[in-house]
Enzyme design. Structure first.
Site, PDB file in Angstrom:
ATOM      1  N   HIS A 134      11.796 -10.627 -40.727  1.00 51.59           N
ATOM      2  CA  HIS A 134      13.227 -10.288 -40.625  1.00 51.59           C
ATOM      3  C   HIS A 134      13.904 -10.362 -42.002  1.00 51.59           C
ATOM      4  O   HIS A 134      14.542  -9.406 -42.453  1.00 51.59           O
ATOM      5  CB  HIS A 134      13.880 -11.267 -39.639  1.00 51.59           C
ATOM      6  CG  HIS A 134      15.347 -11.060 -39.433  1.00 51.59           C
ATOM      7  ND1 HIS A 134      15.858 -10.381 -38.346  1.00 51.59           N
ATOM      8  CD2 HIS A 134      16.427 -11.455 -40.147  1.00 51.59           C
ATOM      9  CE1 HIS A 134      17.176 -10.354 -38.416  1.00 51.59           C
ATOM     10  NE2 HIS A 134      17.552 -11.005 -39.498  1.00 51.59           N
ATOM     11  N   GLU A 135      13.739 -11.483 -42.680  1.00 57.43           N
ATOM     12  CA  GLU A 135      14.412 -11.661 -43.977  1.00 57.43           C
ATOM     13  C   GLU A 135      13.839 -10.700 -45.026  1.00 57.43           C
ATOM     14  O   GLU A 135      14.538 -10.282 -45.944  1.00 57.43           O
ATOM     15  CB  GLU A 135      14.297 -13.111 -44.467  1.00 57.43           C
ATOM     16  CG  GLU A 135      14.924 -14.170 -43.549  1.00 57.43           C
ATOM     17  CD  GLU A 135      16.384 -13.920 -43.213  1.00 57.43           C
ATOM     18  OE1 GLU A 135      17.083 -13.235 -43.982  1.00 57.43           O
ATOM     19  OE2 GLU A 135      16.835 -14.402 -42.148  1.00 57.43           O
ATOM     20  N   HIS A 145      15.920  -7.634 -44.913  1.00 56.48           N
ATOM     21  CA  HIS A 145      17.150  -7.802 -45.715  1.00 56.48           C
ATOM     22  C   HIS A 145      16.827  -7.697 -47.211  1.00 56.48           C
ATOM     23  O   HIS A 145      17.541  -7.065 -47.989  1.00 56.48           O
ATOM     24  CB  HIS A 145      17.768  -9.183 -45.460  1.00 56.48           C
ATOM     25  CG  HIS A 145      18.499  -9.313 -44.158  1.00 56.48           C
ATOM     26  ND1 HIS A 145      19.510  -8.457 -43.784  1.00 56.48           N
ATOM     27  CD2 HIS A 145      18.401 -10.229 -43.158  1.00 56.48           C
ATOM     28  CE1 HIS A 145      19.993  -8.831 -42.596  1.00 56.48           C
ATOM     29  NE2 HIS A 145      19.335  -9.902 -42.194  1.00 56.48           N
ATOM     30  N   GLU A 172      21.866  -5.652 -41.156  1.00 51.03           N
ATOM     31  CA  GLU A 172      21.088  -6.121 -40.009  1.00 51.03           C
ATOM     32  C   GLU A 172      20.141  -5.027 -39.515  1.00 51.03           C
ATOM     33  O   GLU A 172      19.068  -5.322 -38.988  1.00 51.03           O
ATOM     34  CB  GLU A 172      22.055  -6.572 -38.895  1.00 51.03           C
ATOM     35  CG  GLU A 172      21.475  -7.548 -37.905  1.00 51.03           C
ATOM     36  CD  GLU A 172      21.133  -8.920 -38.483  1.00 51.03           C
ATOM     37  OE1 GLU A 172      21.569  -9.245 -39.623  1.00 51.03           O
ATOM     38  OE2 GLU A 172      20.402  -9.669 -37.804  1.00 51.03           O
TER      39      GLU A 172
END
Lengths: 492, 492
Positions: free
Chosen positions: A261-262, A265, A291
């Site tokens: 997930h990160e 980003h 997001e």
């Protein structure tokens, strides 16, 4: 172009202060010693004061006006628009209100840290009422100055250009089919047993696994790093992006997908338009678009069965061989649907229900249709309605679970689900050109996907406004049907 | 007391900026990604500009003057004196000179990084001449404004109150006996064989050993941490001190004693006067006094045979059992005398010779008695005279080895040897009260030593000037005989 050039200098200075703030902010979360918080708070507060001084310089208003009539290219025009947005964000409000909010938010968040575990709603409500009163005042002032609705004027800080009429339409539709959908998915999964992985999983091994998967996802380690913090986040600066995770010895799955997930980003930040990095136009378009990157990585790539086939051997390499690490079982682990109390622990299907509930409550609160004292009752009813979960009297796992409201961050929650929807729409678009996208993922061939994201999203920064960005990339504005189709394909 | 209070506010703001600078500076050395240097340099430069703006505010001069006649207690008076010192340091020089030095130093240091490995003295000299010219201009201006000698006015930035007449006396004496002393020690050691430890030593084990020894030396881990950087240093802020080391798999000894050294710096910082941390009076007294703490830890405690007996079992615990780890042998490893080219690799006995040589050259350079072009010739002669080492033509391991001159840091070198001498004097004083100090060290009982250092040095900050501080602590001003006695006891 003299006014514009002078503005570029000012915003480059501001960017330097933002840089310092990002680095000491990351340090605060990932490196700072226990005793360091007092002097750090003072130093960070001073930095905020200095940033505020730069952006509220009396000359800026006239410069912003003059620059409008100068000859500017495409990027410069967009940069000027984004300068104006930031300028308005800090100049439309009286300093007294900003200061008062800082104090009241600090007090509310600080007290919440002990009130939440104590389930002390009454104590919390005293502070929350103050926070809400100031948020309404902020909303009123922004609303008058910018001609937006009250809630819209707050949401616009995170989602420039998105309005609650859009959200109402999008979430209204979602609400009609989501509860039944969740029930169907649960019913289907009931006959598909899943094997739980047996820990402990050594943290050093988890970290090594995470690093290898970041590499696979083309995180640039010359321009960033992975560390540990209590609340995982992506921070730092574009040429030195700092992502964090937290490890549990008894569960590798959360940390691993957290890293994926990160990394989403991070790759957005690492690939912002290089020529404009010191300027506002290089910033990520919105919280929802940010997001959409983390969820492209986590949900579209990460939880995809093809990705499970790709990483299953890696998981075995670092954590040992277990039946639970078979690709099919990993897929089940990562897509198990189970309504629960806590948003941050929610699965892909239940997550939007948590968001809709919060959106409906915070919107009514800011518009003055309800008061903070009514939140628990409404919360309980909606949790039952959307997720069939009973939260009565359980404030700490109910309406007191999130930090957002303690800090007056009303208008932020929709971004999470917008992000999930944008991500589904990107991948639907990619699949039109490349139907066999999953074969690419399984083979670890991400170039088509990453080129698409880089061209359409990352390298665009804030050059286009959100609708234009998404339309240029996918041929249409946000269309929640792609999200529904994605969930149907995965869960039914 | 109104002027004084207003000054305290300004200096607290400055302290906040120093805090930011320390943390991003530590990050730069210990954490930053390869690609992060460009934007970091811009952010740090901006921070320097802001610090300069605060300290050159036009109101400060009058406030410093008014505060002189206000009723101030002891600490406030000392604080005012230190405020004035910092103010003078940044206000006695024209901004144009400061800027020009920043550019010229940056250029010289940057070029030196490739000129040194290329042994390119001629190329280096071009830049060095510029650096020297500006250093002389700085010295001239400070000299006129403060009524000090030229070299003294530069050294005063690092060693407030210490003059080259003092250094001449101290180093002059040292010079007469040191070369013979080194020869005698070498002769004695020739008949005392030492066993070399056999690596590799796993870095994780070295780190764990280092942490345990920091604990033993009462480093406060709630207010600090240990990391890795190319050039070990002690940074951070008093309530969050960051020390670094570098590990080599084939040699544990350097890193371990490096950690002991930095722990000395760290404990000074961690124990600066708590009530004054935001003010200049809380700062370490001088570079020499700072070094006296690291060398108290490294030379007085660390290389002491009693300390070797204490840590020998710990070394075996982490690095395995080897004959080399016997206390006697460890003592020999850490006190081996061997003249060589490189200052930072020098042993306790040869180190002062490196310093005297540099002092004599840089003093003559600043006073205009020699020119930079003459440095190699003088360097070669003095290296031969003091250490019997031939550096002819070997510029990279000779006069090009240090970073100090590239950055115009003339007047700093004496601090290293002053520190060694202060440390010897403290321990001579402690031994008067507690002759069995070594038994304490061997038992890991450091309370007497640390209480003494805390009371006499750490908690004093800059309250007293250097001579007064040392006299109050030891009953006399700096007396180099204690250093000589220490070396005699250890090496003959």
């Amino acid at each position: 172009m003299r006014a514009y050039q002078s503005l570029e200098k000012t915003f480059a200075r501001l960017n330097n202060l933002d840089h310092l703030s990002s680095i000491v902010g990351w340090d605060y979360a990932a490196m700072m010693s226990k005793k360091g918080s007092g002097s750090r708070a003072a130093a960070m507060a001073q930095l905020d004061v200095m940033r505020h001084e730069v952006i509220t310089d009396a000359q800026l208003k006239a410069l912003l006006q003059s620059a409008q009539s100068e000859t500017l290219d495409h990027w410069q025009q967009a940069n000027l628009r984004e300068m104006k947005r930031r300028w308005e964000g800090e100049n439309l409000l009286p300093a007294a209100l900003v200061e008062k909010q800082a104090i009241v938010h600090g007090r509310c968040e600080h007290a919440w840290r002990s009130q939440r575990p104590a389930n002390d709603w009454k104590g919390f409500l005293v502070n929350l009422n103050e926070v809400v009163a100031l948020a309404r005042e902020r909303a009123d002032r922004l609303s008058q100055a910018r001609g937006l609705g009250r809630y819209d004027s707050l949401m616009d800080q995170f989602e420039p250009g998105t309005r609650s009429t859009d959200i109402d339409r999008i979430f209204g539709d979602l609400k009609t089919w989501l509860p039944t959908f969740i029930a169907s998915a649960q019913k289907k999964q009931a006959s598909e047993p899943v094997i739980t992985a047996q820990g402990p999983f050594a943290i050093e091994q988890q970290r090594a696994l995470g690093l290898e998967i970041m590499q696979l996802l083309q995180f640039d380690f010359d321009g960033g790093r992975l560390d540990v913090s209590t609340h995982p986040f992506c921070g730092g600066v574009p040429d030195d992006v700092r992502i964090t995770t937290r490890y549990r010895e008894d569960d590798f799955a959360g940390s691993l997908m957290g890293i994926v997930h990160e990394t989403g980003h991070a790759r957005y930040e690492q690939n912002r338009p290089n020529d404009w990095l010191a300027q506002p136009v290089s910033q990520a378009r919105s919280m929802g678009i940010h997001e959409s990157q983390s969820l492209s990585f986590e949900m579209q790539i990460g939880c995809n069965p093809a990705f499970m086939r790709l990483i299953s051997p890696l998981i075995k390499k670092y954590l040992g061989d277990q039946a639970a690490f078979a690709p099919d079982n990993l897929g089940k682990l990562y897509t198990r649907v189970k309504p629960g109390f806590i948003r941050v622990d929610a699965d892909e299907l239940c997550y939007p229900a948590h968001i809709i509930l919060r959106y409906e409550i915070e919107r009514a609160l800011i518009e003055g249709e309800i008061e903070a004292a009514q939140i628990p009752e409404i919360w309980d009813a909606k949790m039952m309605q959307y997720l069939g979960v009973d939260t009565k009297g359980n404030f700490k796992d109910g309406c007191m679970q999130d930090i957002h409201w303690t800090d007056g961050m009303f208008g932020y929650f929709p971004s999470y689900t917008l992000g999930a929807m944008y991500a589904a729409q990107y991948f639907a678009t990619m699949r039109k050109t490349k139907p066999a996208l999953d074969a690419d993922i399984e083979a670890g061939q991400f170039q088509f996907i990453f080129d698409w994201l880089k061209t359409n999203i990352w390298s665009m920064g804030s050059q286009l406004e959100t609708d234009a960005l998404v339309t240029k990339a996918t041929g249409e504005a946000l269309n929640p049907m792609h999200f529904k189709a994605h969930l149907q394909a995965r869960y039914l």
